[in-house]
Design an enzyme around this catalytic site. Structure first.
Site, PDB file in Angstrom:
ATOM      1  N   ASP A   1       0.861  -1.183   0.000  1.00  0.00           N
ATOM      2  CA  ASP A   1       0.000   0.000   0.000  1.00  0.00           C
ATOM      3  C   ASP A   1       0.899   1.236   0.000  1.00  0.00           C
ATOM      4  OD1 ASP A   1      -1.898  -1.984   0.423  1.00  0.00           O
ATOM      5  OD2 ASP A   1      -2.950  -0.890   2.011  1.00  0.00           O
TER       6      ASP A   1
ATOM      7  N   LYS B   1      -6.942   3.402  -2.866  1.00  0.00           N
ATOM      8  CA  LYS B   1      -7.263   3.351  -1.432  1.00  0.00           C
ATOM      9  C   LYS B   1      -7.531   4.759  -0.936  1.00  0.00           C
ATOM     10  CE  LYS B   1      -5.054   2.019   2.985  1.00  0.00           C
ATOM     11  NZ  LYS B   1      -3.877   1.351   3.585  1.00  0.00           N
TER      12      LYS B   1
ATOM     13  N   LYS C   1     -10.263   0.236  -2.029  1.00  0.00           N
ATOM     14  CA  LYS C   1     -10.054  -0.080  -0.621  1.00  0.00           C
ATOM     15  C   LYS C   1     -10.443   1.132   0.210  1.00  0.00           C
ATOM     16  CE  LYS C   1      -6.627  -1.334   2.908  1.00  0.00           C
ATOM     17  NZ  LYS C   1      -5.253  -1.807   3.196  1.00  0.00           N
TER      18      LYS C   1
END
Length: 221
Positions: free
Chosen positions: A91, A153, A182
């Protein structure tokens, strides 16, 4: 929505600066027990956690976290190091200042560089939506789609706000068909989790959901 289904979409997360191995180990144990998608932990614990869980649980870690303004070269090095240590998922935080400056080509190239360093592992691109305008959010949906990353995300959970229902819906409507969403930051209840999944999120970055379920199932799961 079934609780097991919700948990299967959770990246069970512990990224506090003071996190200890005992706490990381507990997160891994919970991730295994409750069937989470992954555990998301600091890079310094990736190798230890990978040795501990083997192939039974995905290990996710964060790159350029939480501010995103380290150089591309540093983010690439962090990614390569994490992969060597056994990370399954990455991430990364974008350079938010570049988004504000409209340096879209630079952002695209940075994400592509990190993606190449993932060596086929999943890449989730953290855009820190709470700091962006609507136009910037839509543009970043396009950039992430072009980059080849698997996910966009919403948040680090360390800035001025976390995931919102509006942002998840916006991202889902504007990313390409191969990009997933996400939601992360501020997911406190099972209703929050279910709402985000129903709006189109595929993963949830949360430290609270497993704790909540553990509280509900003191005799086991």
């Amino acid at each position: 929505m079934d609780v097991k289904e919700i948990l299967a979409h959770c990246d069970h997360t512990l990224l506090k600066q003071e996190s200890t191995w005992a706490q990381i180990k507990e997160v891994c144990d919970d991730g295994l027990k409750f069937g989470c998608a992954s555990v998301c932990i600091p890079a310094s614990y990736v190798k230890q956690a990978n040795d501990y869980v083997g192939n039974d649980l995905k290990i996710c870690t964060v790159i350029g976290f939480p501010n995103g303004y380290s150089t591309t070269e540093i983010k690439v090095f962090e990614t390569e190091d994490a992969i060597r240590n056994g990370a399954d998922e990455i991430d990364m935080v974008i350079n938010i200042g570049w988004a504000k400056d409209g340096r879209w080509d630079d952002l695209l190239e940075e994400i592509k560089s990190v993606k190449a360093s993932c060596q086929g592992r999943i890449l989730k691109v953290i855009v820190e939506a709470c700091l962006l305008t609507q136009e910037e959010k839509v543009k970043l949906c396009q950039i992430v789609t072009q980059s080849g990353a698997e996910y966009i995300k919403t948040s680090t959970g360390f800035s001025t706000g976390g995931a919102t229902r509006e942002d998840v819906a916006l991202f889902k409507a504007n990313v390409g068909p191969d990009v997933k969403v996400k939601a992360a930051g501020g997911i406190r209840t099972l209703q929050d989790a279910e709402d985000f999944l129903n709006l189109g999120a595929d993963r949830l970055g949360t430290s609270a959901i497993v704790k909540l379920v553990k509280g509900q199932t003191p005799q086991g799961y």
